[in-house]
Design a protein around this motif. Structure first.
Motif, short mmCIF file in Angstrom:
data_model
loop_
_atom_site.label_atom_id
_atom_site.label_comp_id
_atom_site.label_asym_id
_atom_site.label_seq_id
_atom_site.Cartn_x
_atom_site.Cartn_y
_atom_site.Cartn_z
N TYR A 73 0.85 -1.19 0.00
CA TYR A 73 0.00 0.00 0.00
C TYR A 73 0.88 1.24 0.00
O TYR A 73 2.01 1.24 0.50
CB TYR A 73 -0.90 0.04 1.24
N ASP A 74 0.35 2.31 -0.57
CA ASP A 74 0.98 3.62 -0.47
C ASP A 74 -0.11 4.68 -0.62
O ASP A 74 -1.19 4.39 -1.15
CB ASP A 74 2.06 3.81 -1.54
N VAL A 113 -3.77 1.74 -3.33
CA VAL A 113 -3.72 3.11 -2.84
C VAL A 113 -4.57 3.27 -1.58
O VAL A 113 -5.77 2.94 -1.59
CB VAL A 113 -4.19 4.11 -3.93
N SER A 114 -3.95 3.75 -0.52
CA SER A 114 -4.69 4.02 0.70
C SER A 114 -3.82 4.83 1.66
O SER A 114 -2.60 4.67 1.68
CB SER A 114 -5.14 2.73 1.40
N ASP A 115 -4.47 5.69 2.43
CA ASP A 115 -3.83 6.38 3.54
C ASP A 115 -3.86 5.41 4.72
O ASP A 115 -4.93 4.95 5.13
CB ASP A 115 -4.59 7.66 3.87
N GLU A 157 -8.33 0.00 6.67
CA GLU A 157 -8.87 -1.03 7.54
C GLU A 157 -8.19 -2.36 7.22
O GLU A 157 -8.33 -2.89 6.13
CB GLU A 157 -10.39 -1.14 7.36
N VAL A 158 -7.44 -2.86 8.19
CA VAL A 158 -6.70 -4.10 8.03
C VAL A 158 -7.21 -5.11 9.06
O VAL A 158 -7.29 -4.79 10.25
CB VAL A 158 -5.18 -3.88 8.23
N CYS A 195 0.43 -0.36 13.68
CA CYS A 195 1.12 -1.55 13.19
C CYS A 195 1.22 -2.61 14.28
O CYS A 195 0.95 -3.79 14.05
CB CYS A 195 2.52 -1.17 12.70
N ILE A 196 1.63 -2.20 15.46
CA ILE A 196 1.80 -3.14 16.57
C ILE A 196 0.46 -3.76 16.96
O ILE A 196 0.37 -4.95 17.27
CB ILE A 196 2.42 -2.42 17.79
N THR A 197 -0.58 -2.96 16.92
CA THR A 197 -1.90 -3.42 17.36
C THR A 197 -2.52 -4.42 16.38
O THR A 197 -3.18 -5.38 16.80
CB THR A 197 -2.84 -2.22 17.53
N ILE A 198 -2.31 -4.23 15.09
CA ILE A 198 -2.98 -5.09 14.10
C ILE A 198 -2.13 -6.27 13.63
O ILE A 198 -2.63 -7.16 12.95
CB ILE A 198 -3.41 -4.28 12.85
N CYS A 199 -0.84 -6.31 13.99
CA CYS A 199 0.05 -7.33 13.43
C CYS A 199 -0.32 -8.73 13.89
O CYS A 199 -0.99 -8.92 14.91
CB CYS A 199 1.51 -7.02 13.78
N LYS A 200 0.16 -9.72 13.14
CA LYS A 200 -0.05 -11.11 13.51
C LYS A 200 0.88 -11.51 14.65
O LYS A 200 0.44 -11.97 15.70
CB LYS A 200 0.18 -12.02 12.30
N GLU A 201 2.20 -11.35 14.42
CA GLU A 201 3.18 -11.70 15.45
C GLU A 201 4.27 -10.65 15.63
O GLU A 201 4.76 -10.44 16.74
CB GLU A 201 3.84 -13.05 15.10
#
Length: 291
Positions: free
Chosen positions: A161-162, A171-173, A178-179, A203-209
């Protein structure tokens, strides 16, 4: 388990208490926030904000829009239409018209208007030689795709994304993207602007590991960053570069191939979901001889 994103966003806003707008003057920012001009200057200093570069970025953005609407404009006509100094227009004409090339003088310090500073492929290679990740990777600030391309060579699947269409990405801000929670590990070099702490927390909140973010070494300092980021979200490891790495404006690695022109020292910051201990400090050496 990490605290919720909403709670930490609230916490950060309470601590900083400043909603900085780079389009406004220091006096205007002070009045709008109900603080002194000195408080705004301290905020700018502590967050590494380059007001001169920001002003030039806004000028470039405005002139690009005017030129796009009137592609037959001469530099003089564009200066008249935008009410900018003709000398400034001529100086940055190749950037405004999109004709920027590898021979552009390094003395022309232009912050690309969408904060496009590309990471040399060797830097991503350094990371992947010492860390492993889940199969699916999110690169939310992919730029020209230099980092994502290297990640794919290691067998990972990369979702790119960019904020603008650079020809190889969605394309996304990232602020509004929404991930799904827990779907991706994240590797990126985000823009170092006033939203960076919010971006890192997301990033930390939505990441897998795991999350790996390339940041200037100076980000380990400042009370605000410690309180809003590093205290509630301690990184598991920090790989400090022993030498300078190549970060190229507009992806122009030929112009910026001499890492000595980049005075900033960097580190890879690694977060792992649920980690609450002290960070482990390591050193890493960049090798760009094969690139």
């Amino acid at each position: 388990m990490y605290p919720s994103l909403a709670i930490n966003m609230q916490h950060r806003r309470f601590i900083l208490m400043i909603d900085y707008n780079p389009k406004q003057s220091i006096a205007r920012n002070a009045k709008r926030n109900g603080v002194t001009e000195d408080a705004i200057r301290k905020y700018i200093h502590r967050n590494g904000i380059d007001r001169q570069a920001d002003r030039l970025s806004l000028l470039i953005e405005q002139c690009r829009a005017a030129y796009k609407a009137n592609p037959n404009f001469t530099p003089s006509q564009l200066a008249k239409a935008t009410k900018h100094d003709p000398k400034t227009i001529k100086k940055h004409w190749d950037v405004i018209t999109g004709k920027i090339g590898t021979k552009m003088s390094q003395k022309v310090q232009i912050r690309e208007y969408n904060n496009y500073y590309a990471t040399h492929p060797s830097v991503t290679n350094d990371l992947l030689n010492v860390e492993t990740f889940s199969h699916d990777i999110l690169e939310p600030f992919c730029g020209g795709g230099f980092m994502a391309d290297v990640i794919e060579t290691y067998g990972y699947n990369v979702e790119r994304y960019d904020i603008i269409d650079r020809g190889n990405n969605k394309v996304s801000d990232f602020s509004t993207l929404e991930v799904p929670m827990g779907l991706y590990d994240i590797i990126t070099n985000p823009p170092y602007d006033e939203h960076i702490i919010d971006h890192i927390i997301k990033c930390i909140t939505i990441c897998k590991e795991k999350v790996a973010i390339l940041l200037p070494l100076r980000y380990l300092t400042s009370r605000e960053r410690y309180t809003s980021l590093f205290k509630p979200f301690p990184p598991r490891r920090v790989y400090v570069y022993q030498n300078r790495i190549i970060i190229a404006r507009n992806g122009d690695f030929e112009t910026y191939k001499d890492a000595g022109t980049n005075l900033t020292m960097y580190a890879w910051y690694i977060w792992e979901r649920g980690y609450a201990g002290d960070p482990q400090l390591k050193w890493i050496l960049n090798d760009n001889s094969n690139y």
